[in-house]
Design a protein around this motif. Structure first.
Motif, short mmCIF file in Angstrom:
data_model
loop_
_atom_site.label_atom_id
_atom_site.label_comp_id
_atom_site.label_asym_id
_atom_site.label_seq_id
_atom_site.Cartn_x
_atom_site.Cartn_y
_atom_site.Cartn_z
N MET A 57 0.94 -1.24 -0.02
CA MET A 57 -0.01 0.03 -0.11
C MET A 57 0.98 1.45 -0.15
N ALA A 58 0.43 2.21 -0.62
CA ALA A 58 1.30 3.52 -0.85
C ALA A 58 1.18 4.14 0.40
N ASN A 59 2.15 4.96 0.66
CA ASN A 59 2.20 5.77 1.98
C ASN A 59 1.78 7.12 1.65
N ILE A 60 0.83 7.62 2.48
CA ILE A 60 0.20 8.67 2.18
C ILE A 60 0.35 9.57 3.39
N ILE A 61 -0.20 10.84 3.46
CA ILE A 61 -0.21 11.60 5.06
C ILE A 61 -1.79 11.97 4.95
N VAL A 62 -2.10 11.40 6.31
CA VAL A 62 -3.46 11.87 6.81
C VAL A 62 -3.43 12.71 7.89
N THR A 63 -4.24 13.78 7.62
CA THR A 63 -4.45 14.84 8.70
C THR A 63 -5.45 14.69 9.27
N ILE A 64 -5.87 14.94 10.50
CA ILE A 64 -7.02 14.87 11.27
C ILE A 64 -6.98 16.18 12.41
N ASP A 65 -7.91 17.13 11.84
CA ASP A 65 -8.03 18.42 12.59
C ASP A 65 -9.63 18.56 13.26
N GLY A 66 -9.52 19.46 14.30
CA GLY A 66 -10.85 19.79 14.83
C GLY A 66 -10.64 20.39 16.22
N TYR A 67 -11.80 20.33 16.79
CA TYR A 67 -11.93 21.27 18.14
C TYR A 67 -11.30 20.23 19.12
N SER A 68 -10.97 20.76 20.37
CA SER A 68 -10.67 19.73 21.53
C SER A 68 -11.77 18.91 21.80
N SER A 69 -11.13 17.79 22.20
CA SER A 69 -12.17 16.65 22.48
C SER A 69 -13.08 16.18 21.93
N CYS A 70 -12.70 16.32 20.61
CA CYS A 70 -13.78 15.54 19.49
C CYS A 70 -13.27 14.07 19.07
N PRO A 88 0.00 20.99 4.00
CA PRO A 88 -0.94 21.53 3.03
C PRO A 88 -1.40 20.51 1.78
N GLU A 89 -0.43 19.83 1.44
CA GLU A 89 -0.30 18.94 0.21
C GLU A 89 -0.84 17.46 0.64
N ALA A 90 -1.25 17.40 2.08
CA ALA A 90 -1.76 15.85 2.46
C ALA A 90 -2.62 15.51 1.44
N GLU A 91 -2.48 13.92 1.05
CA GLU A 91 -3.50 13.25 0.09
C GLU A 91 -4.84 13.20 0.84
N LEU A 92 -5.01 12.97 2.33
CA LEU A 92 -6.38 13.12 3.00
C LEU A 92 -6.24 14.04 4.19
N LYS A 93 -7.26 14.89 4.15
CA LYS A 93 -7.43 15.65 5.16
C LYS A 93 -8.83 15.21 6.06
N VAL A 138 -9.78 6.84 3.40
CA VAL A 138 -8.19 6.60 3.32
C VAL A 138 -8.50 5.63 1.98
N HIS A 139 -9.16 4.73 1.60
CA HIS A 139 -9.16 4.06 0.59
C HIS A 139 -9.64 4.98 -0.60
N ALA A 140 -10.56 5.61 -0.57
CA ALA A 140 -10.96 6.74 -1.64
C ALA A 140 -9.56 7.48 -1.98
N ALA A 141 -8.97 7.90 -1.00
CA ALA A 141 -7.76 8.76 -1.34
C ALA A 141 -6.66 7.92 -2.12
N LEU A 142 -6.53 6.56 -1.48
CA LEU A 142 -5.60 5.90 -2.33
C LEU A 142 -5.94 5.90 -3.68
N LYS A 143 -7.12 5.56 -4.04
CA LYS A 143 -7.69 5.12 -5.15
C LYS A 143 -7.51 6.35 -6.20
N ARG A 144 -7.69 7.49 -5.61
CA ARG A 144 -7.63 8.94 -6.38
C ARG A 144 -5.98 9.22 -6.77
N GLY A 145 -4.98 8.38 -6.07
CA GLY A 145 -3.53 8.31 -6.39
C GLY A 145 -3.11 9.32 -5.86
#
Ligand code: DC
Length: 227
Positions: free
Chosen positions: A1-14, A139-144, A220-227
């Motif tokens: 499986m390709a290596n991508i960057i996944v970012t998870i942002d949001g408010y505290s304690s979500c 800012p260039e992460a494959e999945l945010k 993630v799977h959708a992001a990997l498919k997008r390439g």
């Protein structure tokens, strides 16, 4: 499986770190808790009486701070070390939580932390959670992912977590702390908490951690498919 960057942002304690840890384990990726870095810096400032409103004091102190993430062989998750000391648990204290948003708003602190975070993500294959990971750090992460949950649910979750460790904590204190952090995090001048334009919103108000993970895996799977 390709290596991508996944970012998870949001408010505290979500539930960002719960999701990020599980997702990293499922993908065999590295997990980095960027909030732990701001918390460890805050702990250092509190212990050493560093005035974070004075730039020179902050810059001098940052020269003496070394942060490292080390995988704990017991549960296989990374824990943060501050100058060689495991501070993973002490940084969760309300004493640190009360000051961390102020410290995280300081320009020099953000520059220091963002540079370290970008270095940690250089090889990809990483899940990082925080407030500005999809907007500023990668800012260039494959999945945010922008994780959201109803405020009352967030307070209840956080209260349960803190109350188990410290029964003196009140619901009102936790609510106040979350409201204050949300306000400072989204209104600070540098890298305020924002949903990146290309981020996908995931609302976990009515989802279990497992259901949230499954939805994130689909993304993630959708992001990997997008390439
Ligand atoms: O995710 P957390 O609650 O452990 O984060 C602690 C604080 O650090 C939070 O109030 C805001 C700040 N933070 C930030 O400004 N940017 C990040 N990328 C992560 C956390």
């Amino acid at each position: 499986m390709a290596n991508i960057i996944v970012t998870i942002d949001g408010y505290s304690s979500c539930g960002k770190s719960t999701l990020a840890k599980k997702l990293a384990a499922r993908l065999h990726y590295k997990y980095i808790d960027s909030g732990a870095m701001y918390r460890a810096i805050t702990l250092y400032f509190l212990r050493n009486r560093v005035d974070w409103n004075v730039a020179e004091e902050v810059l001098d102190a940052l020269k003496n701070i070394q942060l490292e993430f080390v995988v704990n062989p017991e549960h296989k998750r990374s824990e943060i070390f501050l100058n060689g000391e495991n501070v993973e648990y002490v940084i969760r204290d309300l004493v640190v939580a009360e000051k961390v948003s102020e410290v995280a708003a300081v320009k020099e602190v953000r520059e220091f932390a963002v540079a370290a975070q970008q270095q940690l993500g250089a090889g990809k294959g990483i899940v990082m959670d925080g407030r500005d990971i999809g907007t500023t750090v990668f800012p260039e992460a494959e999945l945010k992912i922008f994780l959201v949950a109803d405020p009352a649910v967030r307070v209840a979750r956080r209260f349960k977590e803190l109350h188990e460790k410290n029964p003196v904590v009140t619901l009102e204190e936790v609510k106040h702390n979350l409201e204050m952090r949300d306000y400072i995090d989204s209104n600070r001048e540098i890298s305020p908490l924002r949903k990146a334009e290309d981020a996908l919103t995931l609302d976990n108000t009515d989802l279990s951690p497992e259901e949230t993970l499954n939805k994130a895996c689909d993304m993630v799977h959708a992001a990997l498919k997008r390439g």
